[in-house]
Design an enzyme around this catalytic site. Structure first.
Site, PDB file in Angstrom:
ATOM      1  N   GLY A  88       0.720  -1.030  -0.143  1.00  0.00           N
ATOM      2  CA  GLY A  88       0.097   0.007  -0.054  1.00  0.00           C
ATOM      3  C   GLY A  88       0.976   1.329   0.001  1.00  0.00           C
ATOM      4  O   GLY A  88       2.053   1.088   0.188  1.00  0.00           O
ATOM      5  N   GLY A  90       2.527   3.908   1.560  1.00  0.00           N
ATOM      6  CA  GLY A  90       3.256   3.991   2.622  1.00  0.00           C
ATOM      7  C   GLY A  90       3.811   5.482   2.910  1.00  0.00           C
ATOM      8  O   GLY A  90       3.949   5.817   4.110  1.00  0.00           O
ATOM      9  N   LYS A 111       3.807  12.450  -2.881  1.00  0.00           N
ATOM     10  CA  LYS A 111       4.914  11.615  -2.485  1.00  0.00           C
ATOM     11  C   LYS A 111       5.687  12.125  -1.319  1.00  0.00           C
ATOM     12  O   LYS A 111       6.229  13.101  -1.430  1.00  0.00           O
ATOM     13  CB  LYS A 111       5.603  10.947  -3.721  1.00  0.00           C
ATOM     14  N   ASP A 123       8.434   6.548   8.277  1.00  0.00           N
ATOM     15  CA  ASP A 123       7.717   7.956   8.509  1.00  0.00           C
ATOM     16  C   ASP A 123       6.920   8.618   7.658  1.00  0.00           C
ATOM     17  O   ASP A 123       6.486   9.656   7.563  1.00  0.00           O
ATOM     18  CB  ASP A 123       9.251   8.710   8.984  1.00  0.00           C
ATOM     19  N   ARG A 181      -1.778  -0.884  -9.864  1.00  0.00           N
ATOM     20  CA  ARG A 181      -0.726  -1.627 -10.108  1.00  0.00           C
ATOM     21  C   ARG A 181      -1.097  -3.255 -10.384  1.00  0.00           C
ATOM     22  O   ARG A 181      -2.091  -3.664  -9.911  1.00  0.00           O
ATOM     23  CB  ARG A 181       0.433  -1.645  -9.204  1.00  0.00           C
ATOM     24  N   ASP A 250       4.324  -4.519  -7.403  1.00  0.00           N
ATOM     25  CA  ASP A 250       3.676  -3.225  -7.163  1.00  0.00           C
ATOM     26  C   ASP A 250       4.250  -1.967  -7.712  1.00  0.00           C
ATOM     27  O   ASP A 250       3.819  -0.883  -7.567  1.00  0.00           O
ATOM     28  CB  ASP A 250       3.723  -3.189  -5.434  1.00  0.00           C
ATOM     29  N   ASN A 251       5.233  -2.366  -8.633  1.00  0.00           N
ATOM     30  CA  ASN A 251       5.933  -0.886  -9.492  1.00  0.00           C
ATOM     31  C   ASN A 251       5.460  -1.252 -10.734  1.00  0.00           C
ATOM     32  O   ASN A 251       6.203  -0.929 -11.703  1.00  0.00           O
ATOM     33  CB  ASN A 251       7.495  -1.008  -9.186  1.00  0.00           C
ATOM     34  N   ASP A 260       7.542   4.770 -10.502  1.00  0.00           N
ATOM     35  CA  ASP A 260       8.264   4.400  -9.408  1.00  0.00           C
ATOM     36  C   ASP A 260       9.548   4.529  -9.673  1.00  0.00           C
ATOM     37  O   ASP A 260      10.465   3.412 -10.048  1.00  0.00           O
ATOM     38  CB  ASP A 260       7.846   3.165  -8.467  1.00  0.00           C
TER      39      ASP A 260
END
Length: 490
Positions: A88, A90, A111, A123, A181, A250-251, A260
């Site tokens: 997901g 992040g 992003k 973070d 994706r 996922d990319n 990405d």
């Protein structure tokens, strides 16, 4: 003053398990360092308003624009072949969608805008270096004519992020046809949620493949459409020497865009086994492996779609295998046509593939610069081979090949001027050289100096023009400038 984004929010209208609603985390002192003004206009946004202090706050996530419905998208993925059932967004938050001047629906995403429920102890922030890298490379890919996400803006946050050391924090505003994706489909398939897979497939067809709505077998046609776009995309990567670096599922974009830009890089010396990514220790995503990995990723997508194909699994697998079997030919067709254009051939004849492969083999043996060898072939076709020969540690290796190449060119009808112009239109003079990107990042991070960043963007916006005033940007790195490793932007 209010900055208006004409948002629509079709993805956040999908079932609640497709995403998490989360707002960006405000930052201390956002400062705009780059706005892509032509892209803003294309998106129907006012670049003058986006350049204000309020605009910087929106582009940093400190202030939400009207109509935004911020979400973090859920997805899973195979990372270096190992399946992770929940990844997901992040550190990315989708603000919403706009319809651009061409009628195309585009996501606007931040992003580095703070933690989300998918942050996995991260973070949620981004350092300045990776933001600049993605801005540079994504816009360079656009100028090269390769489908890609775009960069609308880069903002420094006024807050440090802690990695190995404290680094300036930044936020990138990314624009994409969508952020769906292969891993998005995997998220639902891994949970046995066939309804979720079906709802996502219907959404993708409506958004990216509307011509398939009336197909007799729309889900089969969807897989075929994604196969075709990915085959073309990866072929075009290879034709400019691009290495994605982290081709996890996922990319891998369902829309067929490059997405990405983490440890990505461009070849200097041609080497089909080249790896730059610091985390790709086994060379899984090496330059020449990219077509094979694209097919591997597409096979994972096919597995997700099997329940939509047929209730009998064996029959569904057979149907998927037929569609996946189209990938090699589709890739090869685009790749070989591109290679013929790069060496100045306008027609296809027996022996062309072997002739071009002989050039690539000689380039690999002689550490020839990928971009400059092809760029200088335009002059070599007209008789001036000095610059092309100079790329080879043994120029005689070029001479031997060039004799056979010129004999093949003689079978074509085009004039030397026509051939040189056509070759110049497909062989760039300028690419985002790794050492140039690193120099830009160093100047920005260490000195808050964005002059090298702006100049590099100016050069890369016109990659097929000679630009004599910027000729040094075409040069390969000196030995002490060579970049051997690139890193993920987390």
């Amino acid at each position: 003053m209010t900055i208006h984004f004409p948002f629509q929010n079709t993805y956040s209208a999908l079932p609640a398990n497709f995403f998490a609603r989360v707002a960006p985390t405000p930052v201390a002192a956002p400062r705009l360092i780059k706005l892509n003004r032509p892209l803003a206009v294309q998106l129907g946004l006012d670049p003058d308003l986006l350049s204000t202090a309020e605009g910087a706050e929106i582009l940093a996530g400190k202030r939400l624009p009207d109509g935004a419905d911020p979400i973090a998208m859920a997805y899973a993925g195979h990372q270096f072949g190992h399946f992770v059932p929940q990844l997901g967004d992040g550190r990315a938050i989708l603000l919403g969608e706009v319809i651009d001047k061409d009628g195309v629906r585009r996501d606007i995403q931040l992003k580095g805008s703070g933690p989300t429920p998918f942050s996995r102890r991260g973070d949620g922030r981004a350092a300045l270096g990776p933001v600049l890298r993605e801005y540079i490379v994504s816009e360079a890919m656009f100028a090269l004519g390769i489908p890609t996400t775009r960069s609308l803006a880069a903002v420094v946050t006024g807050e440090p992020v802690m990695r190995e050391t404290a680094l300036p924090g930044a936020v990138l505003t990314r624009v994409a046809a969508s952020h769906i994706r292969v891993g998005t489909f995997q998220f639902f398939a891994a949970r046995g949620d066939t309804d979720g897979v079906g709802a996502l497939a219907d959404h993708v067809i409506a958004r990216h493949y509307p011509e398939l709505k009336e197909a007799a077998q729309p889900y089969h046609a969807l897989l075929a459409g994604v196969v075709a776009r990915q085959a073309s995309l990866v072929a075009r990567w290879l034709l400019v020497g691009f290495i994605h670096g982290v081709m996890n599922t996922d990319n891998s974009s369902i829309s067929g865009e490059t997405i990405d830009y983490g440890p990505c890089a461009f070849l200097d010396a041609y080497n089909p086994a080249q790896v730059f990514s610091s985390i790709d220790e086994m060379g899984r995503y090496a330059y020449a492996n990219q077509p094979r990995i694209a097919l591997w990723n597409l096979t994972r997508l096919a597995e997700c779609l099997l329940p939509l194909f047929d209730s009998e699994q064996e029959k569904a697998i057979e149907q998927a295998q037929v569609i996946l079997g189209e990938f090699p030919e589709k890739f090869t067709t685009t790749y070989q046509a591109g290679l013929r254009a790069k060496v100045g051939l306008f027609t296809a004849r027996d022996g062309d593939e072997a002739l071009i492969q002989d050039l690539l083999d000689a380039m690999a043996r002689n550490a020839a610069d990928f971009t400059l060898t092809f760029r200088h072939l335009g002059e070599a076709a007209s008789g001036d081979a000095a610059d092309a020969r100079a790329q080879f540690t043994d120029p005689a290796a070029f001479d031997e090949w060039a004799g056979r190449w010129r004999a093949r060119l003689a079978l074509e009808q085009q004039t030397p001027a026509e051939r040189k112009a056509a070759m110049g239109a497909v062989n760039p003079a300028f690419i985002p050289r790794n050492h140039r990107i690193e120099a830009v990042i160093a100047a920005a991070v260490n000195s808050d100096d964005y002059t090298p960043f702006e100049e590099l963007l100016t050069v890369l916006a016109k990659p097929f023009e000679d630009q004599p005033q910027f000729a040094a940007y075409a040069d390969p790195p000196l030995p002490e400038q060579m970049v051997t490793q690139t890193f993920c932007g987390t």
